[in-house]
Scaffold this motif. Structure first.
Motif, PDB file in Angstrom:
ATOM      1  N   LYS A  49       1.171  -1.308  -0.043  1.00 49.06           N
ATOM      2  CA  LYS A  49       0.214  -0.269   0.060  1.00 49.06           C
ATOM      3  C   LYS A  49       0.816   1.257  -0.286  1.00 49.06           C
ATOM      4  O   LYS A  49       0.985   2.814  -0.729  1.00 49.06           O
ATOM      5  N   ALA A  50       2.456   1.278   0.899  1.00 43.67           N
ATOM      6  CA  ALA A  50       3.076   2.189   0.669  1.00 43.67           C
ATOM      7  C   ALA A  50       3.482   2.372  -0.992  1.00 43.67           C
ATOM      8  O   ALA A  50       3.944   3.753  -1.191  1.00 43.67           O
ATOM      9  N   GLY A  51       4.320   1.240  -2.083  1.00 40.98           N
ATOM     10  CA  GLY A  51       4.057   1.234  -2.476  1.00 40.98           C
ATOM     11  C   GLY A  51       3.113   2.767  -3.523  1.00 40.98           C
ATOM     12  O   GLY A  51       2.900   2.989  -4.641  1.00 40.98           O
ATOM     13  N   GLN A  52       1.660   1.905  -3.803  1.00 41.69           N
ATOM     14  CA  GLN A  52       0.459   2.450  -4.213  1.00 41.69           C
ATOM     15  C   GLN A  52       0.435   3.824  -4.215  1.00 41.69           C
ATOM     16  O   GLN A  52       0.376   4.901  -5.273  1.00 41.69           O
TER      17      GLN A  52
ATOM     18  N   VAL B 238       4.720   0.092 -15.455  1.00 37.54           N
ATOM     19  CA  VAL B 238       4.766  -1.664 -14.880  1.00 37.54           C
ATOM     20  C   VAL B 238       5.373  -1.630 -13.702  1.00 37.54           C
ATOM     21  O   VAL B 238       4.519  -3.491 -12.897  1.00 37.54           O
ATOM     22  N   GLU B 239       5.979  -1.020 -12.670  1.00 37.84           N
ATOM     23  CA  GLU B 239       6.467  -1.762 -11.580  1.00 37.84           C
ATOM     24  C   GLU B 239       4.664  -1.564 -10.319  1.00 37.84           C
ATOM     25  O   GLU B 239       4.590  -2.173  -9.419  1.00 37.84           O
TER      26      GLU B 239
ATOM     27  N   VAL C 187      -2.072 -11.226  -1.486  1.00 39.12           N
ATOM     28  CA  VAL C 187      -1.160 -10.865  -0.710  1.00 39.12           C
ATOM     29  C   VAL C 187      -2.602 -10.720   0.154  1.00 39.12           C
ATOM     30  O   VAL C 187      -2.607 -11.638   1.343  1.00 39.12           O
ATOM     31  N   GLU C 188      -3.275  -9.735   0.108  1.00 38.77           N
ATOM     32  CA  GLU C 188      -4.812  -9.471   1.037  1.00 38.77           C
ATOM     33  C   GLU C 188      -5.704 -11.098   0.826  1.00 38.77           C
ATOM     34  O   GLU C 188      -5.887 -11.001   1.839  1.00 38.77           O
TER      35      GLU C 188
ATOM     36  N   ASP D 155      -0.090  -3.522  -7.725  1.00 38.36           N
ATOM     37  CA  ASP D 155      -1.177  -3.741  -7.646  1.00 38.36           C
ATOM     38  C   ASP D 155      -1.794  -5.101  -7.163  1.00 38.36           C
ATOM     39  O   ASP D 155      -2.493  -6.057  -7.104  1.00 38.36           O
ATOM     40  N   THR D 156      -1.488  -5.961  -8.591  1.00 37.15           N
ATOM     41  CA  THR D 156      -1.286  -7.366  -8.716  1.00 37.15           C
ATOM     42  C   THR D 156      -0.594  -8.233  -7.603  1.00 37.15           C
ATOM     43  O   THR D 156      -1.460  -9.127  -6.401  1.00 37.15           O
TER      44      THR D 156
END
Length: 494
Positions: free
Chosen positions: A455-458, A471-472, A483-484, A477-478
């Protein structure tokens, strides 16, 4: 018997799988049970991911696993589903244990007392056979037919908070006496079967079967001196005269003689003893060991062991000069043995890195036969040490590729993921760094922490706008959704 009671000191109490009518657990259900236990072991302060020792142990375990496949002892269902992972613990007790789902625990105390690779192989072969013969599933099913209380005691014992056997045994107080007796009887049968199957793996895997007898002799000697608690392996694997006689009778008169102890094994046993954290006084004693009168006349393995223990003990004491002096003695003692020289070189690189001299660490790694050109295919210890040294020098860009290769082929290597995160962060690739941090948490099955990092990445991708790596961001997101889902499954088990 499978040694669940002393597996960990974690306090959590995981939910138990549905056992239905008491039939054997499926491979999938047993793996899930193992995953629940292993999540707690990863958090145990005694858990240690020592690349050098783990590589050495895996070098013994993997041939045994291959032999089990070749002999038809390893069914396709568990071969594919089980983890086949060994966790090391700093505990000084002489102990090893199998857990559900193909996980194994090995205390440094056991590595420190076995004299040869063959002895260590005999222990691993025995524990592996507990798993291949589905003893854990059968034991849990047996308890399921008796009382759910005993199943709970079995799992809670694996997560017992105390080192002492009394603490683990307290968890089963109140269980039905009949169920306890049935468990003990069943365990004796399992021990004999694990002996027989494990013994059969030794020679095909390249180990001398006499390692079983030598290990039994050690256990028998410990049994005679009235075990004081430092040999819990004796309690979980009761040594009977019948087991000893049966193993001795299996040794063929024309069986090949076991190889003498190797320098590498002597050095790994010394490493295990030092990393058990025996205390400052013991480290100082080992540091002074090579100064004893008559040291130069001792056999080569003894000198190599003493020099290795002295160098690593000096490192624990932050005495870099003494460590380098001991390392020089070790290199001289090991100069005729390629495997021992490699271990001396790894210890030297570890020493220089810890002492704040990453250039010297790199020089030692570059002195290896493969040198710089072999870094992409380097064994794990060299790969991780090189990455740490280059990170310390601020020049780790070249390690992104090798670490990505490692995490692709070994996605559960949390240490490699963490180093990759640092490499990418150093290169200004924050989004990739956050994803690697998340994957390191996934590797340790800490799905809640992994979700936080994804989520920090989002958030970072949204703040970056058009400058974000599309792409990253899509990968994050995927992976977050996947993992959720794992986290929801984990929550439903409680």
């Amino acid at each position: 018997m499978v040694n669940l009671p002393l597996a960990s000191r974690a306090h959590a109490q995981p939910a138990l799988p549905t056992l239905g009518d008491g039939l054997d657990l499926t491979a999938a259900a047993e793996r899930k049970l193992g995953d629940r236990i292993i999540r707690e072991l990863y958090r145990d302060p005694d858990y240690i991911d020592d690349a050098v020792l783990l590589e050495y142990v895996q070098g013994i375990f993997q041939p045994l696993l291959a032999a089990a496949r070749a002999r038809g002892e390893l069914g396709a269902d568990i071969d594919e589903r089980f983890a086949w992972e060994i966790l090391l613990g700093r505990d000084r007790s002489v102990n090893a244990f199998a857990l559900p789902g193909g996980y194994f625990g090995l205390h440094l105390g056991l590595i420190g007392v076995v004299a040869t690779r063959d002895e260590l192989a005999s222990v691993l072969a025995h524990e592996l056979s507990h798993v291949t013969q589905r003893h854990i599933s059968r034991l849990i099913s047996q308890q399921g037919r008796q009382t759910p209380l005993m199943i709970g005691a079995l799992i809670l014992g694996a997560l017992a908070a105390a080192k002492s056997p009394e603490a683990a045994q307290a968890l089963v107080v109140g269980g039905q006496a009949l169920a306890v007796q049935n468990q003990l009887n069943f365990s004796r049968d399992m021990e004999r079967e694990a002996d027989r199957i494990g013994y059969g793996l030794m020679q095909p895997a390249g180990f001398a079967p006499q390692g079983f007898v030598a290990m039994f002799d050690k256990l028998q000697q410990a049994n005679r001196i009235n075990d004081n608690g430092s040999w819990p392996y004796l309690r979980s694997h009761p040594l009977t005269t019948q087991r000893i006689a049966d193993m001795q009778s299996r040794i063929a008169h024309d069986a090949p003689r076991p190889a003498p102890p190797t320098l590498e094994h002597a050095m790994m046993a010394a490493r295990a003893r030092v990393l058990m954290r025996p205390g400052i006084d013991v480290w100082r004693q080992w540091l002074a060991g090579p100064q004893d009168a008559g040291f130069a006349t001792r056999p080569q393995p003894e000198r190599a062991t003493a020099w290795y223990a002295a160098a690593l003990s000096a490192m624990q004491l932050s005495d870099w000069a003494a460590a380098r002096k001991a390392l020089a003695g070790l290199q001289q003692a090991a100069q005729s043995d390629a495997a021992a020289l490699r271990q001396a070189r790894l210890l030297g690189a570890e020493l220089e890195l810890t002492a704040g001299a990453p250039k010297a660490a790199l020089a030692l790694l570059d002195a290896a036969p493969e040198g710089k050109d072999g870094r992409a295919a380097s064994p794990r210890p060299e790969l991780l040490l090189r990455a740490q040294a280059l990170l310390a020098l601020g020049d780790a860009a070249a390690m992104a590729g090798p670490l990505q290769t490692r995490t692709t082929t070994h996605p559960r290597d949390a240490a490699a993921w963490q180093l990759l995160a640092q490499v990418w962060q150093q290169q200004g690739q924050g989004l990739r760094a956050i994803r690697a941090e998340a994957e390191s948490q996934v590797a340790r099955q800490d799905y809640a922490a992994a979700v936080d990092r994804f989520k920090a990445g989002q958030d970072l991708a949204r703040r970056s706008g058009g400058a974000a790596d599309y792409v990253e961001a899509s990968i994050i997101d995927t992976r977050l959704r996947a993992v959720e889902s794992l986290l929801r499954e984990q929550a439903a088990e409680r």
